[in-house]
Scaffold this motif. Structure first.
Motif, PDB file in Angstrom:
ATOM      1  N   MET A   1     -23.206  28.512 -13.000  1.00 20.05           N
ATOM      2  CA  MET A   1     -22.546  27.525 -12.127  1.00 20.05           C
ATOM      3  C   MET A   1     -22.493  26.208 -12.879  1.00 20.05           C
ATOM      4  O   MET A   1     -23.450  25.835 -13.565  1.00 20.05           O
ATOM      5  N   ASN A   2     -21.412  25.480 -12.732  1.00 27.96           N
ATOM      6  CA  ASN A   2     -21.268  24.203 -13.418  1.00 27.96           C
ATOM      7  C   ASN A   2     -20.392  23.264 -12.593  1.00 27.96           C
ATOM      8  O   ASN A   2     -19.250  23.631 -12.306  1.00 27.96           O
ATOM      9  N   PRO A   3     -20.928  22.107 -12.211  1.00 28.49           N
ATOM     10  CA  PRO A   3     -22.297  21.638 -12.445  1.00 28.49           C
ATOM     11  C   PRO A   3     -23.211  21.999 -11.275  1.00 28.49           C
ATOM     12  O   PRO A   3     -22.723  22.337 -10.197  1.00 28.49           O
ATOM     13  N   VAL A   4     -24.505  21.901 -11.541  1.00 24.73           N
ATOM     14  CA  VAL A   4     -25.478  21.930 -10.445  1.00 24.73           C
ATOM     15  C   VAL A   4     -26.397  20.716 -10.657  1.00 24.73           C
ATOM     16  O   VAL A   4     -26.481  20.190 -11.764  1.00 24.73           O
ATOM     17  N   ASP A   5     -27.054  20.300  -9.591  1.00 23.93           N
ATOM     18  CA  ASP A   5     -28.111  19.277  -9.708  1.00 23.93           C
ATOM     19  C   ASP A   5     -29.436  20.016  -9.663  1.00 23.93           C
ATOM     20  O   ASP A   5     -29.647  20.810  -8.748  1.00 23.93           O
ATOM     21  N   ILE A   6     -30.303  19.765 -10.645  1.00 18.97           N
ATOM     22  CA  ILE A   6     -31.628  20.407 -10.611  1.00 18.97           C
ATOM     23  C   ILE A   6     -32.692  19.332 -10.547  1.00 18.97           C
ATOM     24  O   ILE A   6     -32.672  18.364 -11.315  1.00 18.97           O
ATOM     25  N   LYS A   7     -33.621  19.540  -9.636  1.00 14.82           N
ATOM     26  CA  LYS A   7     -34.759  18.630  -9.485  1.00 14.82           C
ATOM     27  C   LYS A   7     -36.001  19.421  -9.848  1.00 14.82           C
ATOM     28  O   LYS A   7     -36.146  20.567  -9.409  1.00 14.82           O
ATOM     29  N   LEU A   8     -36.874  18.812 -10.637  1.00 14.55           N
ATOM     30  CA  LEU A   8     -38.125  19.487 -10.985  1.00 14.55           C
ATOM     31  C   LEU A   8     -39.276  18.708 -10.368  1.00 14.55           C
ATOM     32  O   LEU A   8     -39.481  17.530 -10.689  1.00 14.55           O
ATOM     33  N   LYS A   9     -39.992  19.376  -9.444  1.00 13.52           N
ATOM     34  CA  LYS A   9     -41.123  18.716  -8.787  1.00 13.52           C
ATOM     35  C   LYS A   9     -42.410  19.307  -9.352  1.00 13.52           C
ATOM     36  O   LYS A   9     -42.587  20.529  -9.325  1.00 13.52           O
ATOM     37  N   LEU A  10     -43.273  18.422  -9.857  1.00 13.18           N
ATOM     38  CA  LEU A  10     -44.529  18.896 -10.447  1.00 13.18           C
ATOM     39  C   LEU A  10     -45.708  18.323  -9.665  1.00 13.18           C
ATOM     40  O   LEU A  10     -45.658  17.151  -9.246  1.00 13.18           O
ATOM     41  N   PRO A  11     -46.756  19.120  -9.479  1.00 11.57           N
ATOM     42  CA  PRO A  11     -47.912  18.614  -8.755  1.00 11.57           C
ATOM     43  C   PRO A  11     -48.471  17.368  -9.448  1.00 11.57           C
ATOM     44  O   PRO A  11     -48.529  17.318 -10.682  1.00 11.57           O
TER      45      PRO A  11
ATOM     46  N   LEU B   1     -38.111  15.022 -11.764  1.00  9.80           N
ATOM     47  CA  LEU B   1     -37.139  14.861 -12.848  1.00  9.80           C
ATOM     48  C   LEU B   1     -35.833  15.489 -12.373  1.00  9.80           C
ATOM     49  O   LEU B   1     -35.855  16.541 -11.724  1.00  9.80           O
ATOM     50  N   ILE B   2     -34.716  14.851 -12.707  1.00  5.68           N
ATOM     51  CA  ILE B   2     -33.428  15.340 -12.204  1.00  5.68           C
ATOM     52  C   ILE B   2     -32.436  15.479 -13.361  1.00  5.68           C
ATOM     53  O   ILE B   2     -32.394  14.613 -14.239  1.00  5.68           O
TER      54      ILE B   2
ATOM     55  N   LYS C   1     -32.336  20.499 -20.752  1.00  2.00           N
ATOM     56  CA  LYS C   1     -32.571  19.046 -20.726  1.00  2.00           C
ATOM     57  C   LYS C   1     -33.821  18.734 -19.917  1.00  2.00           C
ATOM     58  O   LYS C   1     -34.642  17.916 -20.319  1.00  2.00           O
ATOM     59  N   LEU C   2     -33.964  19.410 -18.771  1.00  2.00           N
ATOM     60  CA  LEU C   2     -35.173  19.174 -17.953  1.00  2.00           C
ATOM     61  C   LEU C   2     -36.426  19.548 -18.728  1.00  2.00           C
ATOM     62  O   LEU C   2     -37.446  18.861 -18.660  1.00  2.00           O
ATOM     63  N   SER C   3     -36.346  20.660 -19.478  1.00  2.00           N
ATOM     64  CA  SER C   3     -37.523  21.111 -20.238  1.00  2.00           C
ATOM     65  C   SER C   3     -37.900  20.074 -21.297  1.00  2.00           C
ATOM     66  O   SER C   3     -39.065  19.902 -21.614  1.00  2.00           O
ATOM     67  N   ALA C   4     -36.887  19.382 -21.833  1.00  2.00           N
ATOM     68  CA  ALA C   4     -37.159  18.372 -22.861  1.00  2.00           C
ATOM     69  C   ALA C   4     -37.765  17.112 -22.237  1.00  2.00           C
ATOM     70  O   ALA C   4     -38.796  16.620 -22.688  1.00  2.00           O
ATOM     71  N   TRP C   5     -37.123  16.613 -21.185  1.00  2.00           N
ATOM     72  CA  TRP C   5     -37.633  15.378 -20.572  1.00  2.00           C
ATOM     73  C   TRP C   5     -38.992  15.618 -19.929  1.00  2.00           C
ATOM     74  O   TRP C   5     -39.835  14.723 -19.885  1.00  2.00           O
ATOM     75  N   GLY C   6     -39.215  16.853 -19.459  1.00  3.21           N
ATOM     76  CA  GLY C   6     -40.484  17.129 -18.778  1.00  3.21           C
ATOM     77  C   GLY C   6     -41.480  17.866 -19.658  1.00  3.21           C
ATOM     78  O   GLY C   6     -42.472  18.391 -19.153  1.00  3.21           O
ATOM     79  N   ALA C   7     -41.224  17.913 -20.983  1.00  3.81           N
ATOM     80  CA  ALA C   7     -42.027  18.773 -21.875  1.00  3.81           C
ATOM     81  C   ALA C   7     -43.532  18.555 -21.704  1.00  3.81           C
ATOM     82  O   ALA C   7     -44.293  19.511 -21.536  1.00  3.81           O
TER      83      ALA C   7
END
Ligand SMILES: Cc1cc2nc3c(=O)[nH]c(=O)nc-3n(C[C@H](O)[C@H](O)[C@H](O)COP(=O)(O)OP(=O)(O)OC[C@H]3O[C@@H](n4cnc5c(N)ncnc54)[C@H](O)[C@@H]3O)c2cc1C
Length: 414
Positions: A210-220, A226-227, A246-252
């Motif tokens: 799917m393009n585009p999607v918005d992904i949010k990563l919530k970490l304890p 991160l979005i 991109k999320l994996s990089a910003w949230g590495a």
């Protein structure tokens, strides 16, 4: 021992990767004698496998201010560096040596041959022509500062040199050498990986995107999620695609601290508000009438993905649209706009991966990429605490730091 011509500065480049080669070539002048030590049997091994064998050399982005936004770590330090050597210079450098690059729709740049061998041949021939001595199967065990100069410990003895360019990538041995010379290392952790989602029904949809999607990563323990927005690909293991990488990089680092566990929230239809999605579904209930929910898809999602959303909303896919309750419509709206997935680990993105962490940037003068702690010691490439998102940014930082360090290592007064 390296032969000594007293008029020549002896420069040792440790590491025969992209950064080491660019540094060695830039450092090779009539006044220098450059020797490159590579631990492995072949130089440029990562260049060979890079970009799926095509080598994504750089990115079509020529504004340093914009370019640095693609580096989760190192953007501030690279700002000035890119004003001196940036993708335009990389393109010209290769062009002058007979290698033409082309740009793909997403801005990634590859050799027109689509073959990383073209880049390897160019670097190798340029280095040899410039007079660089290349020593493979020569792992450097340790380096001692002798004030002035250095002693390099190899498996069969020691050699001396005037200056060192350390370009050992993410290798622990390189980190150990830097530490022994006084540097601190930001702990290395992986960057650029895919997300593991253990959901059999999702995995059956592997290959859909799917393009585009918005992904949010919530970490304890992290208040701010991160979005990222962009294309998402469903794989046999979970989620991949540019937005996830991109999320994996910003949230590495945060992801590493949390053992790659967290919650991924996806808005599959970011062009529409939640109210608009709900209204679309209500309209579909009117239009769909007696048709099965599976057979009347009011979203741009592929049909197999649509049935997945229906399943997740616990709606019988063969039920008629008219029978759909408001509660069920709300649940489906929720799945489409805020679908929650449990992140349960990381997978490998085969086209590119990189290490977050490395030499602390505060300890380096970025005009020359020289150590502030150990005069005559220079760095380049992934050994630095710099890494970019996927798209050619990692090689660009290797070319830039390699070139700058290579220029500086020749001009520095002893
Ligand atoms: C599969 C894959 C695909 C990739 N694709 C891309 C891409 O298409 N585009 C992009 O921009 N980036 C890509 N990257 C990232 C990119 O390859 C790296 O950022 C880049 O190679 C870093 O260059 P470097 O010279 O700093 O380090 P490296 O390429 O890792 O080179 C370091 C060299 O030092 C040698 N070495 C280590 N320790 C010693 C020692 N003690 N003595 C002597 N030698 C030593 C190593 O053997 C190695 O050859 C990819 C990475 C991977 C893993």
């Amino acid at each position: 021992m390296i032969d000594r011509n007293p008029s020549q500065q002896r420069i040792a480049v440790i590491g025969g990767g992209a950064a080491g080669f660019f540094g060695a070539i830039a450092a090779a002048t009539p006044h220098t004698r450059v020797t490159l030590y590579e631990a492995g049997p072949d130089c440029l091994a990562k260049v060979r496998i890079s970009g799926g064998g095509r080598c994504n050399v750089t990115h079509h982005c020529f504004d340093p201010a914009q370019l640095v936004q693609n580096y989760p770590r190192g953007s501030k330090a690279l700002r000035g560096a890119f004003s001196r050597f940036q993708p335009k210079d990389t393109i010209a450098w290769y062009q002058q040596r007979g290698v033409k690059l082309k740009t793909e729709a997403d801005g990634r740049m590859f050799p027109v041959t689509d073959d990383s061998g073209t880049i390897i041949d160019c670097l190798m021939q340029t280095a040899l022509r410039a007079g660089v001595t290349i020593k493979t199967r020569s792992p450097v065990k340790q380096v001692t500062a002798t004030h002035p100069g250095f002693l390099i410990g190899l498996k069969d003895g020691e050699v001396s040199c005037d200056r060192i360019l350390l370009a050992t990538g993410s290798s622990p041995q390189g980190h150990r050498i830097a530490k022994s010379l006084g540097h601190r290392i930001e702990p290395p952790v992986p960057s650029l990986f895919t997300f593991t989602i253990k959901d059999a029904a999702l995995r059956q949809r592997s290959g859909l995107s799917m393009n585009p999607v918005d992904i949010k990563l919530k970490l304890p323990g992290h208040k701010k999620p991160l979005i990222q927005t962009g294309p998402l690909l469903i794989t046999h293991w979970g989620f991949s695609g540019p937005a996830v990488l991109k999320l994996s990089a910003w949230g590495a680092r945060a992801l590493h601290e949390q053992g790659y566990q967290g919650t991924v929230v996806i808005n599959w239809l970011p062009q529409l508000s939640q109210d608009e999605v709900r209204a679309k579904l209500q309209q579909a209930r009117t239009d769909g009438g007696k048709r099965a929910i599976a057979n009347h898809n009011p979203t741009p999602a592929p049909k197999r993905l649509w049935t997945y959303f229906v399943q997740r909303a616990q709606i019988e896919s063969q039920a008629q649209w008219t029978t759909l309750s408001n509660k069920a419509i709300n649940k489906l709206t929720q799945e489409l706009c805020q679908g929650e997935y449990s992140l349960q680990g990381k997978g490998v993105f085969k086209d590119e991966f990189v290490t977050c962490g490395g030499i602390r940037l505060k300890e380096i003068d970025f005009k020359t990429i020289e150590s502030r702690l150990c005069p005559g010691l220079f760095f380049a490439g992934e050994i630095l605490d710099i890494d970019g998102i996927t798209g050619g940014f990692n090689f660009q930082s290797a070319w830039t730091t390699g070139w700058l360090a290579g220029q500086a290592v020749t001009t520095r007064a002893s």
